[in-house]
Design a protein around this motif. Sequence first.
Motif: not given
Length: 659
Positions: A146-151, A443-446
Motif C-alpha cells: 500500500x506504499x503508493x509512492x513507491x509504486x 515500505x508498508x504498514x501491512x
Amino acid sequence: MELMLWWVLLPASAAVAWAVWAGLRRNGQPNVRRRPVAHADRLTALPEYQAALRRHRRRLLLAGTACAVLLASTAVAAARPVDVATTRPEQHNRDIMLCLDASGSMSSADAAVVDVFSGLARKFNGERIGLTIFDSSAIQVFPLTDDYAYAQEQLQLAKDAFDGKPGSSGFLDGTWSGRGSSLIGDGLASCLNSFQGSAGTGSTVPQRSRSVVLATDNFLSGAPIMTLDQAAQLAKDRSVHLYALNPGDVDYGTGPDQPGAQLRAAAESTGGSYYALDNPDAVSGIVAAVERTETAAIQGAPRAVLTEVPGVPLAAALLSALVLCAALWHVQPPRRRGRQGTSARPGQPARRAWLRRTAIVLLIGAAVLRPGLPGGTVQAASADLNVFFVVDTTTSMVAEDYGGAAPRLEGVRKDIKAIAEKLPGARFSVITFDTTAHVRMPLSTDTLALETVTDVLEPQVTAYAKGSSITAARKVLAERLAAARDSHPGRPRLVYYLGDGEQTSGKEPAAMAFDAGLVAGGAVLGYGTPEGGRMKQNTGLDSGDGTGGGAGAGRSDGYVRDSGGQDALSVIDEGRLRTIAAQLGVPYVHRDAGASVADMMQQAHPGRAAHSDSDGSVTAPTELYWLFAAGAFLLALPEAVAVLRRLRGLPRAVRTEDA
C-alpha cells in the motif's frame, strides 16, 4: 502509562502549592473568641489531656496524608492516564496485481499501459497493489503493497524503460530467461502466485478480494507450460477476478479462436471484464468493478490504540476520600452540642465542610463508574517510524547452528516478526542481499505482507553463489533511506541488519556509511556460532509438496562441500558485524535461540508509540470521568488548607512521667 493531558499537572501543582502556603501562613488577625483561662498549665499537663492531644494530632496527620493522596490521585486522573494497547482490527481491503506483458509485440504500447497503471494506482485507497512483468519468464517488480509512492516510482522506471530512455534497459532483465516469447498463460500464473497463500477454493483461511489487471495483446509465440484458458481457470479456482487490457484490440476475424476474443472470454470467465486500452471507460470501469468485489474480513496489521486506564488513580482517590472523612469525623463531628434544653444542631461552617466532603466522595464514585457519551472515538497511536530490515540471504544463512541445529534464517524470521509486533503502526521494508540486493517489500504498514515475505525468505541458489559482500545492500539501502527522508522528513528511520558477517567475495566490503541523520536507530543482529554449522544446498527447484515455495522450498538433502570434499562450515564473523554496527551508529546484538526480544529492542532505542492524528481512530464512548476527578480535586483543596491550619495551631505534646 502516559498522561494524555499532562499539562493539567502544572496548574494542579500550583494549586496545591497555594493550599500549602495558605494552610501554613500565620493569620494576622487575632482570634476574638479566644479567652484567657486561669491555671491552664495544670490542665494541659494532665496525662489524659496529653493523650487526647496525641490522638487528635495522629488523626489530623492521617487526614493530611489522605488529603495529599486524594489531591495527587485526582490530579493524575484528571490528566487522563492512557496506555498503548495493540489490536489487530479487521480489514476489508483488496489486492490488485498489475500484470504487464513486456514482449516485443507490446513495445509500442507498453509506455501507455504503464500510464494506465499509474492512473489505477492514483485511484486506489487502502488497496494493496503489486507489479509483475513477463515475456518468456516473469519477474516481480514489486510485491503487493500500500506504499503508493513507491509504486509510482517503480512505474516511472518502467515507463522510462519502455520509452527507451538511456540506462533503463536493465528494468526488463530476467523476462527473457525462458524459451519463446509472450507466454501469456505462464505470465498470468506467475501473477496469481503473488497473492498471499495462493489458496484454492478449499482453503478455510479468509482472504482479501483479489484482482489481476492483465495488459497483453495475447499474441503467443512459443510453447507455454500453462495456456491462457488454464491460467484463467486457475484464477477462477482461487476466486481471482481478471481484468484484461488489450492495447491493440485487433483480431483477424470474428471467430472465438482470435487473440482478442480468447482474452475477453478468459477475463469474463473469472467474473472480470475486457477493455481496449484506448477505451475511455477502461480505467474507471476497472476501478468500479474492483470496488464492487466482495471484501472478506481478515485480521489486519497490528495497530496501537491509546486506551484510558484511570482505574488505579480513581481507586486511590476513592479510598483516600473515605479515609479523610473517617479521620475528620473524629476531629470535627458533623454535629455540635447545643445549649441546655435544645437539640444538637450543625454549625454553619461544619455543615458546609461535610457537604463538601460528601460531594468529594460522590464525584469520585461517579468517576469510578466511567460515564461516557456515545459517538466518541479513541485516537490511534503509531510508532511513526520507517523500519528497514536488511537481510543476508547468502548460502551461509542456512548454516545449521541456530539453537543447536536450526538454520540461521529461522532466527531471522522470528526476530523480524517479533520486532514488527513491538512497533505497531510503523512502516516496514525488507531488503535482501546475496550477490546483489533487492527490495523484497517496499515500505508498508501491512504486516501481513511482511509476514508473507518473511516466511518465504530463502538463500540464493547454491549453483549461483559466486561470492558476496556483507555490504552489498549499501547502495539500495541508501536510496530507500533517502527516499523515505524526502517523503517523510520528520519520521525517524531505523535499520535492522540481520546477518552472519561472513565475507566471501574476496574483497574488503565497502563502508556501510550514509549521510548524517539518515539512520536514527536500529541494530545489527548477528546469527551463528564460532564453531559454525553445515549448510544445506538450495537447488532452486520446487520442493514437490505443492506449495510452490516457502520456507524449505528448493532444498536438497545434500550439504555444501568444501574443496576437500568435506561438509563446508560457516562461522559467524562478529568483528565485521561490529564494524557495520559502528558505521551505522547502532548497537550490535548477538542473537541466540530464545534470547529476549525486549532486551534487544531496548538496546536499539526504537522509540515508542505516541498519539498520531494521521492513523485514524477507533469508535468508543467519550469519557467523562476526568471531569468528575477534576471537580473532586478542586473541592479537596479547602480540606488541605483546613487540615494544615489545624496542625499548625496544635500545641506541642508534653511527655509526663508516672509519679
